[in-house]
Design an enzyme around this catalytic site. Structure first.
Site, short mmCIF file in Angstrom:
data_model
loop_
_atom_site.label_atom_id
_atom_site.label_comp_id
_atom_site.label_asym_id
_atom_site.label_seq_id
_atom_site.Cartn_x
_atom_site.Cartn_y
_atom_site.Cartn_z
N GLY A 1 0.83 -1.21 0.00
CA GLY A 1 0.00 0.00 0.00
C GLY A 1 0.86 1.24 0.00
N CYS A 2 0.33 2.30 0.58
CA CYS A 2 1.03 3.59 0.62
C CYS A 2 2.43 3.45 1.22
CB CYS A 2 0.21 4.58 1.45
SG CYS A 2 1.07 6.12 1.80
#
EC number: 1.8.4.11
Length: 215
Positions: A40-41
């Protein structure tokens, strides 16, 4: 990047979270190693690994696509093949590859979400381990199988194992983002709970300055 922090393993005590098999791990005398992880981020996964003892550096970047589109604007389109990743360089005498994977699956992200993390959606947010040799692939594959067999998650692990063709560092403003912007809303909503879980579950694996109530 949207606000979300719903990791199934977040409420599982470390004692109940399976450990990787040590006999498959990278030898402790192998010298500096690196692993490239997509969870993810990259702001949040970077924050987690910067705190781990034995980790020398963490660089946010992109992997899985070509050099000409390895930039944030293009990658955010979800059409380039890249994933947001971190390159972790570490000393295996202090932090084993297997232990870094254990943190990856139990704290850094939700490995059961396909092509997303929370409300961040797209293949650029996929759960992925970009291996650079066969040993890394074997260790990761065996650990994923162990996690699935353990039932620690309610759903199967969807983490992909992809050969690392190249790692492209992200723009400078993304580097060390959480530490430089601790009050940014996304960091407070997503990175902060992960850091709290990291200190609760892996306090003995952290650099002293991060294993502090004020950290």
């Amino acid at each position: 990047m949207s606000q979300s922090c719903d990791i199934p393993g977040m409420n599982v005590p470390r004692s109940r979270f399976p450990a990787p098999d040590n006999d498959l791990d990278v030898p402790a005398d192998a010298g500096e190693q690196r692993v490239v992880l997509g969870g993810g981020c990259f702001w949040c996964t970077e924050a987690v690994y910067l705190a781990v003892d034995g980790v020398g550096s963490v660089t946010s970047g992109y992997a899985g696509g070509s050099a000409d589109t390895a930039n944030y604007e293009a990658v955010c389109s979800g059409t380039t093949g890249h994933a947001e990743v971190i390159e972790v360089r570490y000393d295996p005498t202090k932090a084993s590859f297997g232990e870094l994977l254990r943190i990856f699956f139990s704290v850094a992200h939700d490995p059961t979400q396909l092509n997303r993390q929370g409300n961040d959606r797209g293949t650029q947010y996929r759960s992925a381990i970009f291996y650079e040799n066969e040993q890394q692939r074997q260790v990761a594959e065996a650990y994923i199988q162990k996690l699935n067999e353990s039932g620690v998650f309610g759903d199967p692990v969807v983490t992909t194992l992809e050969p690392l063709d190249a790692f492209y560092p992200a723009e400078e403003y993304h580097q060390n983002f959480a530490a430089r912007n601790p009050h940014q809303p996304y960091v407070m909503a997503v990175a902060a709970p992960k850091m709290e879980k990291l200190r609760d579950s892996f306090g003995d694996r952290l650099k002293p300055e991060f294993n502090d109530d004020q950290a």
